[in-house]
Design a protein around this motif. Sequence first.
Motif, PDB file in Angstrom:
ATOM      1  N   VAL A  67      65.863  27.142 -64.302  1.00 16.63           N
ATOM      2  CA  VAL A  67      65.944  26.135 -63.243  1.00 16.63           C
ATOM      3  C   VAL A  67      66.427  24.805 -63.811  1.00 16.63           C
ATOM      4  O   VAL A  67      67.311  24.160 -63.243  1.00 16.63           O
ATOM      5  N   GLN A  68      65.873  24.405 -64.949  1.00 17.31           N
ATOM      6  CA  GLN A  68      66.305  23.153 -65.571  1.00 17.31           C
ATOM      7  C   GLN A  68      67.778  23.235 -65.982  1.00 17.31           C
ATOM      8  O   GLN A  68      68.532  22.288 -65.790  1.00 17.31           O
ATOM      9  N   VAL A 102      62.012  18.522 -63.928  1.00 13.60           N
ATOM     10  CA  VAL A 102      62.146  17.240 -64.625  1.00 13.60           C
ATOM     11  C   VAL A 102      63.607  16.837 -64.488  1.00 13.60           C
ATOM     12  O   VAL A 102      64.480  17.459 -65.090  1.00 13.60           O
ATOM     13  N   LYS A 103      63.868  15.840 -63.707  1.00 14.70           N
ATOM     14  CA  LYS A 103      65.242  15.472 -63.381  1.00 14.70           C
ATOM     15  C   LYS A 103      65.989  14.811 -64.529  1.00 14.70           C
ATOM     16  O   LYS A 103      67.189  14.971 -64.666  1.00 14.70           O
ATOM     17  N   VAL A 151      63.538  17.240 -72.445  1.00 13.41           N
ATOM     18  CA  VAL A 151      63.470  17.634 -73.858  1.00 13.41           C
ATOM     19  C   VAL A 151      62.099  17.267 -74.416  1.00 13.41           C
ATOM     20  O   VAL A 151      61.472  18.055 -75.127  1.00 13.41           O
ATOM     21  N   LYS A 152      61.603  16.078 -74.068  1.00 14.89           N
ATOM     22  CA  LYS A 152      60.280  15.651 -74.531  1.00 14.89           C
ATOM     23  C   LYS A 152      59.181  16.568 -73.983  1.00 14.89           C
ATOM     24  O   LYS A 152      58.286  16.981 -74.733  1.00 14.89           O
ATOM     25  N   ALA A 153      59.249  16.877 -72.697  1.00 14.55           N
ATOM     26  CA  ALA A 153      58.237  17.734 -72.075  1.00 14.55           C
ATOM     27  C   ALA A 153      58.286  19.145 -72.656  1.00 14.55           C
ATOM     28  O   ALA A 153      57.243  19.757 -72.915  1.00 14.55           O
ATOM     29  N   ASP A 154      59.485  19.640 -72.874  1.00 12.44           N
ATOM     30  CA  ASP A 154      59.637  20.978 -73.432  1.00 12.44           C
ATOM     31  C   ASP A 154      59.105  21.038 -74.862  1.00 12.44           C
ATOM     32  O   ASP A 154      58.464  22.011 -75.262  1.00 12.44           O
TER      33      ASP A 154
END
Length: 151
Positions: free
Chosen positions: A26-27, A79-80, A86-89
């Motif tokens: 999705v991202q 996360v738009k 990248v930080k969240a992942d």
Amino acid sequence: MDAKKSIEALQFFTTGLTNGAFAHLVQGKHFEALGFSKLAEKYIGHYNEEMEWVKKFITRINDLGGTVKIENQEGRELVKDPVEYVKADLAIQEKGIELLYKCVADLKDDPTTYDILKAYLADEEEDLYWSQGALEMIEMIGRENWLVKQL
């Protein structure tokens, strides 16, 4: 060998990885729609790679005589912002690798499952290093310059 323990571990990672893989798809499609083709390719490719691991986990569960469960998955928000994603992942990867290390150590009495999860761990570490490197690059060259490189 404790087949039940191996099946439970493999099921845990099957469910979690299926959820994570779908989030990457999705991202990736979101980044593609924004025009960030390199970043889209990275995450869509990551989805495909992760689903190959899911297939291996399912095959091993079946080989051990287990029954794969199709479990509900927790939803996530898109996360738009690419940098924020990248930080969240990375945060998810760090937790996942910690779990994998513990799990791999607990499965040494099942060499086949141990080898599968050990190889998966190595693959996940590569992804972790990519995310860390991307954030370091963003810090060095700046957000806008990094985003331009993702077009």
